[in-house]
Design a protein around this motif. Structure first.
Motif, PDB file in Angstrom:
ATOM      1  N   PHE A 140      -5.598  -0.428   0.138  1.00  0.00           N
ATOM      2  CA  PHE A 140      -5.043  -0.896  -1.250  1.00  0.00           C
ATOM      3  C   PHE A 140      -6.065  -1.881  -1.949  1.00  0.00           C
ATOM      4  CE2 PHE A 140      -1.077  -2.487  -3.268  1.00  0.00           C
ATOM      5  CZ  PHE A 140      -1.275  -1.488  -4.326  1.00  0.00           C
ATOM      6  N   ALA A 141      -6.362  -3.356  -1.140  1.00  0.00           N
ATOM      7  CA  ALA A 141      -6.610  -4.480  -2.245  1.00  0.00           C
ATOM      8  C   ALA A 141      -7.787  -4.067  -2.160  1.00  0.00           C
ATOM      9  CB  ALA A 141      -7.295  -5.042  -0.929  1.00  0.00           C
ATOM     10  N   ARG A 142      -8.836  -3.197  -1.768  1.00  0.00           N
ATOM     11  CA  ARG A 142      -9.745  -2.508  -2.249  1.00  0.00           C
ATOM     12  C   ARG A 142     -10.189  -1.360  -3.620  1.00  0.00           C
ATOM     13  NH1 ARG A 142     -11.030  -2.512   3.157  1.00  0.00           N
ATOM     14  NH2 ARG A 142     -10.361   0.076   2.729  1.00  0.00           N
ATOM     15  N   SER A 143      -9.075  -0.721  -3.623  1.00  0.00           N
ATOM     16  CA  SER A 143      -9.225  -0.042  -4.776  1.00  0.00           C
ATOM     17  C   SER A 143      -8.272  -0.364  -5.734  1.00  0.00           C
ATOM     18  CB  SER A 143      -7.724   1.483  -3.839  1.00  0.00           C
ATOM     19  OG  SER A 143      -7.098   2.063  -4.273  1.00  0.00           O
ATOM     20  N   SER A 144      -6.994  -1.286  -6.517  1.00  0.00           N
ATOM     21  CA  SER A 144      -6.662  -1.550  -6.833  1.00  0.00           C
ATOM     22  C   SER A 144      -7.137  -3.113  -7.612  1.00  0.00           C
ATOM     23  CB  SER A 144      -5.593  -2.067  -6.333  1.00  0.00           C
ATOM     24  OG  SER A 144      -4.948  -3.687  -5.408  1.00  0.00           O
ATOM     25  N   GLY A 145      -7.909  -3.429  -6.372  1.00  0.00           N
ATOM     26  CA  GLY A 145      -8.602  -4.665  -7.101  1.00  0.00           C
ATOM     27  C   GLY A 145      -7.762  -6.021  -7.723  1.00  0.00           C
ATOM     28  N   LEU A 146      -7.033  -5.824  -6.703  1.00  0.00           N
ATOM     29  CA  LEU A 146      -5.466  -7.003  -6.899  1.00  0.00           C
ATOM     30  C   LEU A 146      -5.920  -8.617  -6.619  1.00  0.00           C
ATOM     31  CD1 LEU A 146      -1.722  -4.775  -6.591  1.00  0.00           C
ATOM     32  CD2 LEU A 146      -2.612  -6.918  -8.894  1.00  0.00           C
ATOM     33  N   ALA A 147      -6.297  -8.128  -5.766  1.00  0.00           N
ATOM     34  CA  ALA A 147      -6.959  -9.306  -5.757  1.00  0.00           C
ATOM     35  C   ALA A 147      -7.729 -10.537  -6.189  1.00  0.00           C
ATOM     36  CB  ALA A 147      -7.578  -9.440  -3.910  1.00  0.00           C
ATOM     37  N   LYS A 148      -8.815 -10.140  -6.737  1.00  0.00           N
ATOM     38  CA  LYS A 148      -9.349 -10.441  -7.527  1.00  0.00           C
ATOM     39  C   LYS A 148      -8.853 -10.828  -8.789  1.00  0.00           C
ATOM     40  CE  LYS A 148     -14.866 -10.201  -9.720  1.00  0.00           C
ATOM     41  NZ  LYS A 148     -15.073  -9.478  -9.898  1.00  0.00           N
ATOM     42  N   HIS A 161       0.842  -1.018   0.173  1.00  0.00           N
ATOM     43  CA  HIS A 161      -0.038  -0.307  -0.122  1.00  0.00           C
ATOM     44  C   HIS A 161       0.842   1.153  -0.270  1.00  0.00           C
ATOM     45  CE1 HIS A 161       0.550   0.410   4.121  1.00  0.00           C
ATOM     46  NE2 HIS A 161       0.595  -0.337   4.559  1.00  0.00           N
ATOM     47  N   GLY A 162       0.260   2.485  -0.377  1.00  0.00           N
ATOM     48  CA  GLY A 162       1.099   3.336   0.118  1.00  0.00           C
ATOM     49  C   GLY A 162       0.584   4.633   0.887  1.00  0.00           C
ATOM     50  N   GLY A 163       1.933   4.875   1.086  1.00  0.00           N
ATOM     51  CA  GLY A 163       1.981   5.908   2.474  1.00  0.00           C
ATOM     52  C   GLY A 163       0.708   6.280   2.837  1.00  0.00           C
ATOM     53  N   GLY A 164       0.157   6.366   3.848  1.00  0.00           N
ATOM     54  CA  GLY A 164      -1.061   6.587   4.702  1.00  0.00           C
ATOM     55  C   GLY A 164      -2.239   5.644   4.501  1.00  0.00           C
ATOM     56  N   GLY A 165      -1.961   4.640   3.727  1.00  0.00           N
ATOM     57  CA  GLY A 165      -2.626   3.590   3.676  1.00  0.00           C
ATOM     58  C   GLY A 165      -2.772   2.437   4.321  1.00  0.00           C
ATOM     59  N   ASP A 166      -3.772   1.231   3.728  1.00  0.00           N
ATOM     60  CA  ASP A 166      -3.189   0.302   4.446  1.00  0.00           C
ATOM     61  C   ASP A 166      -3.163  -1.183   3.524  1.00  0.00           C
ATOM     62  OD1 ASP A 166      -6.031  -0.532   5.009  1.00  0.00           O
ATOM     63  OD2 ASP A 166      -5.783   1.413   5.791  1.00  0.00           O
ATOM     64  N   TRP A 220      -3.237   4.983  -8.911  1.00  0.00           N
ATOM     65  CA  TRP A 220      -2.601   4.267  -9.228  1.00  0.00           C
ATOM     66  C   TRP A 220      -3.678   4.184 -10.383  1.00  0.00           C
ATOM     67  CZ3 TRP A 220      -0.330  -0.380  -7.961  1.00  0.00           C
ATOM     68  CH2 TRP A 220      -0.347  -2.094  -7.886  1.00  0.00           C
ATOM     69  N   PRO A 221      -3.432   3.789 -11.837  1.00  0.00           N
ATOM     70  CA  PRO A 221      -4.100   3.992 -13.473  1.00  0.00           C
ATOM     71  C   PRO A 221      -5.453   3.092 -12.893  1.00  0.00           C
ATOM     72  CG  PRO A 221      -2.179   4.127 -13.714  1.00  0.00           C
ATOM     73  CD  PRO A 221      -2.210   4.018 -11.890  1.00  0.00           C
ATOM     74  N   GLY A 222      -6.385   2.935 -13.346  1.00  0.00           N
ATOM     75  CA  GLY A 222      -7.964   2.227 -13.391  1.00  0.00           C
ATOM     76  C   GLY A 222      -8.319   1.563 -12.119  1.00  0.00           C
ATOM     77  N   SER A 223      -7.838   2.644 -10.918  1.00  0.00           N
ATOM     78  CA  SER A 223      -8.126   2.658  -9.296  1.00  0.00           C
ATOM     79  C   SER A 223      -9.727   3.165  -9.233  1.00  0.00           C
ATOM     80  CB  SER A 223      -7.499   2.809  -8.965  1.00  0.00           C
ATOM     81  OG  SER A 223      -6.870   4.299  -8.989  1.00  0.00           O
ATOM     82  N   ARG A 224      -9.804   2.704  -8.024  1.00  0.00           N
ATOM     83  CA  ARG A 224     -11.213   3.005  -8.035  1.00  0.00           C
ATOM     84  C   ARG A 224     -11.089   4.927  -8.249  1.00  0.00           C
ATOM     85  NH1 ARG A 224     -14.467   1.312  -3.151  1.00  0.00           N
ATOM     86  NH2 ARG A 224     -12.809   1.846  -2.167  1.00  0.00           N
ATOM     87  N   LYS A 225      -9.662   5.208  -7.179  1.00  0.00           N
ATOM     88  CA  LYS A 225     -10.059   6.756  -7.094  1.00  0.00           C
ATOM     89  C   LYS A 225      -9.491   7.279  -8.887  1.00  0.00           C
ATOM     90  CE  LYS A 225      -6.615  10.463  -4.721  1.00  0.00           C
ATOM     91  NZ  LYS A 225      -6.158  10.925  -6.283  1.00  0.00           N
ATOM     92  N   ALA A 226      -8.707   6.557  -9.540  1.00  0.00           N
ATOM     93  CA  ALA A 226      -8.623   7.233 -10.647  1.00  0.00           C
ATOM     94  C   ALA A 226      -9.821   7.621 -11.416  1.00  0.00           C
ATOM     95  CB  ALA A 226      -7.293   6.560 -11.551  1.00  0.00           C
TER      96      ALA A 226
END
Length: 309
Positions: A76-84, A67-72, A279-285
């Motif tokens: 990061f799992a939710r934002s990136s979708g890397l787990a699924k 995860h990034g600084g200040g994250g957890d 993180w391109p493609g993330s929820r924030k992006a």
């Protein structure tokens, strides 16, 4: 006794037979479907990690996602979708937790020149990541000989730093929106690397230095210096190619530069022209305006890792 209409009886038998076949098919499907991926939180000393396992964990390659600084890890799992996405490809995806002063929140990594209390206190994050690899391997039977690292921002810095110092432990590394301290960290052996970074990043500037909206006073290394650091130990000769990914009217474009040897991409630089600190493609992006829609970092990371698994 009332006689049963033979036509009705025949239809009833047909309907019963159909119901039996349907139930049999459903039971057979349930028995043959692979087990669903599962998520677990694992305590490791005074630290912890989340792990998402594929349907067949035994011998699965490992992705450490930082995860990034200040994250957890959960964020990061939710934002990136890397787990699924990762478990669907057969990876065990591990989200280690950094350290912080507020329990499980606002966590950072000690990547040398950044970030937060982890860097100030000299937290032994390199040793922690080695412990995570050993633990997840012993606990779940995954393949500790096929380890990949990726991360966002401060997590990217930590991923690149760990890979640079431990090339024999890492199959490939992918850093997004974060540069390791290339002035002090030497890459000790060839490690395939993917680097994704936006030219309009105001926190970790593409050209290096202090970012206008940086949360630290770090003079960050430039993307170019990190590229050269990872290229230096690569076996040559390297052929260089460039291509562009068409813009989608979002104010950005992506230039992809590959360095290839032996028919394999040893280093890939994805420069997001006009891209910010995301993180391109993330929820924030996706939610914010002005963020690239040309690429999805999760898919690019997995595609790059697939070439080295």
């Amino acid at each position: 006794m009332t006689a049963v209409d033979p036509t009705f009886a025949r239809l009833a038998r047909i309907q019963t037979a159909r119901s039996v076949l349907v139930w049999a098919a459903m039971i057979l499907a349930a028995l043959t479907l692979p087990a669903l991926a599962r998520t677990e939180r694992v305590e490791l000393g005074d630290r912890w990690y989340l792990v998402d396992l594929p349907s067949q964990p035994k011998g699965a390659p490992i992705i450490l996602a930082l995860h990034g600084g200040g994250g957890d890890p959960g964020q990061f799992a939710r934002s990136s979708g890397l787990a699924k996405a990762g478990t669907a490809k057969g990876y065990a995806v591990v989200f280690p937790a950094g350290t912080g002063r507020k329990g499980d929140r606002l966590l950072t990594w000690n990547a040398g020149y950044c970030c937060g209390s982890a860097a100030r206190k000299g937290v032994a994050d390199e040793a922690f990541l080695k412990a995570v690899i050993a633990d997840v391997t012993a606990r779940y039977g995954v393949d500790g000989g096929r380890v990949f690292l990726t991360g966002m921002s401060n997590g990217s810095m930590m991923s690149e730093t760990f890979a640079a110092r431990n090339p024999r432990l890492v199959r490939a590394v992918a850093g997004v929106s974060g540069t390791m301290d290339s002035g002090r960290v030497a890459v000790r052996g060839p490690v395939p690397a993917l680097i994704v970074h936006g030219t309009a990043d105001s926190r970790v500037p593409y050209a290096g230095g202090q970012g206008d909206s940086s949360l630290t006073r770090t003079d960050f290394a430039s993307v170019a210096s990190v590229v050269q650091a990872f290229l230096a130990p690569q076996p040559g000769p390297l052929a260089q190619t460039k291509r562009r990914i068409d813009a989608k009217d979002d104010g950005t474009a992506v230039e992809v530069t590959d360095w290839v040897a032996g028919g394999r991409v040893r280093l890939r630089l994805m420069t997001v022209e006009g891209g910010e600190h995301v993180w391109p493609g993330s929820r924030k992006a996706r939610l914010d305006s002005g963020k690239t829609r040309e690429i999805d970092a999760t898919q690019e990371v997995l595609r790059f890792f697939d070439g080295w698994r």
